[in-house]
Design an enzyme around this catalytic site. Structure first.
Site, mmCIF file in Angstrom:
data_model
loop_
_atom_site.group_PDB
_atom_site.id
_atom_site.type_symbol
_atom_site.label_atom_id
_atom_site.label_comp_id
_atom_site.label_asym_id
_atom_site.label_seq_id
_atom_site.Cartn_x
_atom_site.Cartn_y
_atom_site.Cartn_z
ATOM 1 N N PRO A 196 0.847 -1.205 0.000
ATOM 2 C CA PRO A 196 0.000 0.000 0.000
ATOM 3 C C PRO A 196 0.883 1.256 0.000
ATOM 4 O O PRO A 196 1.765 1.396 0.826
ATOM 5 C CB PRO A 196 -0.789 -0.091 1.304
ATOM 6 C CG PRO A 196 -0.424 -1.381 1.933
ATOM 7 C CD PRO A 196 0.746 -1.969 1.227
ATOM 8 N N GLU A 197 0.649 2.118 -0.964
ATOM 9 C CA GLU A 197 1.391 3.377 -1.062
ATOM 10 C C GLU A 197 0.457 4.515 -0.647
ATOM 11 O O GLU A 197 -0.697 4.285 -0.313
ATOM 12 C CB GLU A 197 1.881 3.577 -2.501
ATOM 13 C CG GLU A 197 2.873 2.521 -2.962
ATOM 14 C CD GLU A 197 4.248 2.671 -2.299
ATOM 15 O OE1 GLU A 197 4.486 3.688 -1.617
ATOM 16 O OE2 GLU A 197 5.064 1.762 -2.464
#
Ligand code: ZN
Length: 271
Positions: free
Chosen positions: A2-3
């Site tokens: 997850p960015e």
């Protein structure tokens, strides 16, 4: 992983369902995350009302008035809002129950964290040294120019340094530099204001495009039990070694820089 765009979308997805609700229970099935889930978590928040959910870097901050729950999704984590009778999977380690809703952390690799901070969460050791947010006004060419004087490290490495700017991971650093037409190995201290203006704008565009792409998955954060909404996007350079540049058809190049795979178009991007 997850960015920033996934964390921002998670924040927007879970907030409306949970803000204003009171915690009625906490279930920790496995406390062994990147840092252990504190034993007193339930004691701190059961009976408290959730005031707000916001994002700082890739941390989610759940403000309960008397303190905050800090959540990080690590390498593989996701948060969803489910009905309280939804049966947990083997990787569903933490549930925070809000009456008729439940916030569930799934984290197969357990690099995420859920912890409690009694004071200002922005002053917590995890968050205190972080650089500015790339989507806020302090992140511009003047800032980038100022913090890179005398730095010989490649610009890509500087963009990925959370003390300089948060939330620009490996994919978005490569993609932003392609859009800015700047070579990822260009020494940061040699880049001038004009090129930094292009870089700052490209970082914002790249992240905002990803957030928009994630907007279509927002509904998946509430209800259902599907998998985490990591956004599938069409990249300009990332993961495309040898493939033709989407602008000029020159084969994309790849090199490992500071342990991370780095991609660029040798024709479109200049040192
Ligand atoms: Zn090209």
């Amino acid at each position: 992983m997850p960015e920033l765009p996934e964390v921002e979308t998670t924040c927007r997805g879970i907030g409306p369902a949970l803000v204003g609700q009171c915690v009625t229970g906490v279930r920790v099935r496995n406390s062994r995350l990147r840092i252990p889930v504190p034993d007193e978590l339930a004691q701190r928040i059961v009976g408290s009302r959730l005031h707000s959910v916001r994002r700082r870097a890739k941390y989610l901050l759940l403000d309960f008035g008397g303190g905050s729950v800090i959540i990080h999704l690590g390498m593989s984590g996701s948060l969803r809002v489910l009905s309280p009778d939804n049966a947990p999977d083997v990787h569903d380690h933490v549930d925070i129950v809000f009456g008729t809703h439940l916030l569930r952390l799934r984290d197969p690799r357990r690099f995420g964290l859920v912890t409690w901070c009694a004071g200002d969460p922005l002053a917590h050791p995890l968050l205190a040294g972080l650089g500015p947010e790339p989507l806020e006004s302090g992140f511009d060419e003047a800032y980038l120019f100022h913090v890179t004087r005398g730095i010989r490290a490649p610009i890509k490495q500087v963009l990925m340094d959370a003390r300089k700017v948060v939330g620009v991971g490996n994919i978005y650093a490569s993609e932003s530099l392609f859009r800015a037409a700047v070579h990822p190995l260009a020494p940061a201290g040699r880049i001038g204001l004009r090129r930094y203006a292009r870089i700052a704008a490209a970082v914002r565009e790249t992240l905002n495009d990803a957030i928009r792409a994630g907007g279509s998955t927002l509904r998946d954060y509430v209800g259902g039990d599907g998998r985490a909404g990591y956004f599938q996007q069409q990249y300009f350079v990332y993961g495309r070694v040898g493939a033709p540049c989407r602008v000029c058809a020159t084969p994309i190049e790849r090199r490992v820089v500071a342990q991370r795979a780095t991609y660029w178009c040798p024709n479109c991007q200049r040192r």
